[in-house]
Design an enzyme around this catalytic site. Structure first.
Site, PDB file in Angstrom:
ATOM      1  N   HIS A   1       0.833  -1.209   0.000  1.00  0.00           N
ATOM      2  CA  HIS A   1       0.000   0.000   0.000  1.00  0.00           C
ATOM      3  C   HIS A   1       0.875   1.270   0.000  1.00  0.00           C
ATOM      4  O   HIS A   1       0.920   1.978  -0.981  1.00  0.00           O
ATOM      5  CB  HIS A   1      -1.024   0.051   1.149  1.00  0.00           C
TER       6      HIS A   1
ATOM      7  N   ASP B   1      -5.045  -7.777  -3.980  1.00  0.00           N
ATOM      8  CA  ASP B   1      -5.383  -7.655  -2.559  1.00  0.00           C
ATOM      9  C   ASP B   1      -6.728  -8.269  -2.202  1.00  0.00           C
ATOM     10  O   ASP B   1      -6.819  -9.478  -1.999  1.00  0.00           O
ATOM     11  CB  ASP B   1      -5.306  -6.162  -2.173  1.00  0.00           C
TER      12      ASP B   1
HETATM   13 ZN   LIG Z   1      -3.704  -6.848   2.313  1.00  0.00          ZN
END
Ligand SMILES: [Zn+2]
Length: 441
Positions: A265, A315
């Site tokens: 991220h 994800d």
């Molecule tokens: Zn994750």
């Protein structure tokens, strides 16, 4: 095996034409360009051949959340409550069928290497299964069933937040101590198509001295190490309050950052965080999940300019499409800045291929070159999305307009896993329908 490819992307700013790939066993042995006619004994590949795509951040079981998390306004944290309800229902059998179907969907999308950030280790109440790695074994079996490479990032997850005990669902994630995590993780084995790595769930879930145990485990094994880093402002605030530094600062202070480390991220970074990560580590962006969860837009251009190797992950699998992830890195940044042209198509496709392979400990994957693993994805150029692009504009069209549905054939280690848009052994839509229904039954 010899493939004659109408077009192929070999890593540069344009696609090449008339490319011959010689393959022996699971490796590419030779690559030549400019062969304008089909050679004797070569198989014709229509469209454009690219290296196998690498999905560097997956939580396979989240696939069963698709369509079920949009109804209420909510936040990241209410989305997480729904994810925990699903996690509480999963058994090793359900985990196996769901992951098999999810990885097979990835194979259809041209993904040949998956990084599974695996934290659902134990039974209800945190009671270990007879084989404490039964859930992880389900994932490795799922990858073999789907025919994709897997790096199992065995995730250390010990706390609900800084200094807080795990709640009821989180007990399934926890080994109680970092040393117990290391003992369990050390009992795992790799194998054909499977490599082992580790992950620190986040600075919320793992204390600094516990992070050092995980990092030492990966250093000893020369394995990949990932962590969720600065996905949400609340995570940064809690870290600064507890430790007086940002998550990246804490990881740097504890010696966690380095060539084996990938920050997942990295959405809310300070300028100093960018510099810290640029010194040695990689960053995995997950734009379709980050937009789904309203996380924000990370400083991808600043990271890449500073020298960070970027990679991509689907994800939560709100969408499984690495072309969409790749272009979102550029397009989201356009929206955030009002400026176009932060990332070239070749840089974005590099993130989707060799960037992910490097991050997951498969440096011999993600490229079409002699000695590389024979992982090849063929994208149709006669679809309504890519027809008319022509060779000169094909790379831009591929990155900015193709979808996972344009993937026609997928070769993993010299074996066809997808042919003409269909998985060679699985009915993937039926497998997904059955696995998702069973997960919620
Ligand atoms: Zn994750």
């Amino acid at each position: 095996m010899k493939l004659w490819c109408e077009h192929a992307w070999l890593g540069g700013p344009r696609v090449a034409t008339g490319v011959v790939l010689d393959i022996d066993g699971d490796r590419i042995t030779a690559v030549s360009e400019g062969t304008d006619r089909l050679l004797d004994g070569a198989e014709r590949v229509s469209g454009v051949a690219i290296p196998g795509l690498a999905n560097a951040h997956s939580h396979a079981f989240h696939r069963a959340l698709r369509g079920r998390t949009q109804a209420e306004r909510g936040s990241f944290w209410t989305w997480r409550d729904q994810m925990y309800r699903l996690a509480a229902r999963l058994t090793p059998d359900r985990y196996l069928s769901l992951a098999s179907a999810a990885y097979a969907e990835m194979a259809l999308a041209g993904i040949t290497t998956v990084g599974e950030f695996h934290y659902l280790h134990h039974g209800p109440g945190g009671v270990p299964y007879a084989d404490p790695n039964e859930m992880g074994e389900a994932l490795t079996e799922a990858a073999r069933t789907a025919g994709v490479r897997l790096t199992l990032l065995d995730t250390c997850y010990l706390h609900a937040g800084v200094g807080r005990e795990p709640d009821e669902v989180q007990q399934r994630f926890s080994d109680r101590t970092a040393d117990a995590w290391a003992v369990r993780a050390s009992a795992r084995r790799g194998g054909c198509l499977v490599r082992l790595g580790a992950a620190i769930h986040s600075v919320r879930a793992v204390a600094p001295e516990e992070m050092e145990v995980v990092a030492a485990w990966t250093t000893e094994r020369r394995a990949s190490l990932h962590a969720h880093v600065s996905e949400q402002p609340a995570e940064n605030e809690a870290c600064v309050e507890a430790y007086g530094v940002t998550p990246s600062g804490l990881l740097a202070d504890r010696g966690i950052l380095g060539p084996a480390f990938t920050a997942v991220h990295a959405t809310h970074l300070t300028d100093d965080d960018v510099v810290r990560l640029a010194e040695s580590s990689g960053v995995c962006l997950c734009p379709t999940t980050e937009r789904d969860l309203a996380d924000g837009v990370g400083p991808a251009a600043a990271l890449r300019t500073a020298g960070v190797e970027l990679c991509l992950g689907s994800d939560s699998h709100a969408v499984v499409d690495l072309f969409e992830e790749a272009r979102a890195v550029e397009l989201d940044e356009r929206l955030a800045t009002g400026v176009r042209g932060h990332h070239a198509a070749s840089d974005l496709l590099a993130a989707a291929t060799r960037g992910g392979a490097d991050s997951l400990g498969w440096p011999e994957a993600g490229r079409l070159e002699p000695g590389a693993l024979a992982d090849v994805v063929v994208v149709a150029t006669d679809s309504v999305r890519l027809a008319g692009a022509g060779a000169d504009h094909l790379l831009d069209a591929l990155v900015f307009s193709a979808t996972a549905s344009d993937v026609r054939d997928v070769l993993v280690g010299g074996h066809w896993v997808v042919r003409d848009g269909r998985h060679v052994t699985l009915d993937v839509p039926a497998a997904l329908a059955s696995a998702c229904a069973d997960a919620w039954a």
